[in-house]
Design a protein around this motif. Structure first.
Motif, PDB file in Angstrom:
ATOM      1  N   GLU A  76      40.875  33.921  46.078  1.00 36.20           N
ATOM      2  CA  GLU A  76      39.545  33.302  46.151  1.00 36.20           C
ATOM      3  C   GLU A  76      38.472  34.346  46.425  1.00 36.20           C
ATOM      4  N   ARG A  77      38.750  35.257  47.362  1.00 38.71           N
ATOM      5  CA  ARG A  77      37.767  36.305  47.670  1.00 38.71           C
ATOM      6  C   ARG A  77      37.531  37.200  46.465  1.00 38.71           C
ATOM      7  N   GLN A  78      38.614  37.531  45.738  1.00 43.44           N
ATOM      8  CA  GLN A  78      38.475  38.372  44.556  1.00 43.44           C
ATOM      9  C   GLN A  78      37.645  37.655  43.493  1.00 43.44           C
ATOM     10  N   ALA A  81      34.093  37.762  44.592  1.00 43.24           N
ATOM     11  CA  ALA A  81      33.552  39.108  44.403  1.00 43.24           C
ATOM     12  C   ALA A  81      33.284  39.377  42.925  1.00 43.24           C
TER      13      ALA A  81
END
Length: 126
Positions: A76-78, A81
């Motif tokens: 999710e963070r990737q 980003a």
């Protein structure tokens, strides 16, 4: 006090055999008497081993779940980003296109002003 009987070899040998038989008999009796407690201890050890294996399996399952959760969060963070980087790149591209279009418009306005000055000068010369 000394033993007054004469012990010959055969008497000593039979006494040793009887003592050995008595020891063996007492060992077997002790072994049979301890059999239920031995079976109980063995069953207890098996129960403890099964509980240990169950706890270890639960711990491994929790570890796998935590690892999957960490991987999902990282994904999710990737993705966030990547989306932010894409939005920033699109913003920079739009700003660059706007700047280029302003430069072209300014150039066209300067050219129009120059052409107008030229036309005015030609008109004055006639």
């Amino acid at each position: 006090m000394k033993n007054k009987k004469d012990n010959d070899f055969a008497d000593r040998r039979s006494a040793a055999a009887e003592a050995k038989a008595a020891l063996l008999k007492s060992y077997r009796a002790a072994k049979e008497a301890a059999e239920p407690t031995r079976l109980a201890r063995e069953a207890e050890r098996k129960a403890i081993a099964a509980a240990r294996e169950e706890r270890q399996a639960e711990k491994e399952r929790l570890k796998r779940d935590e690892q999957a959760r960490i991987e999902a969060v990282a994904t999710e963070r990737q993705a966030a980003a990547d989306a932010a980087a894409k939005a920033e790149a699109e913003g920079r591209e739009k700003a660059e296109k706007d700047r280029v279009s302003r430069v072209i418009e300014d150039e066209a306005a300067r050219k129009a002003a120059r052409d107008e000055r030229y036309a005015n000068r030609k008109a004055r010369q006639k």
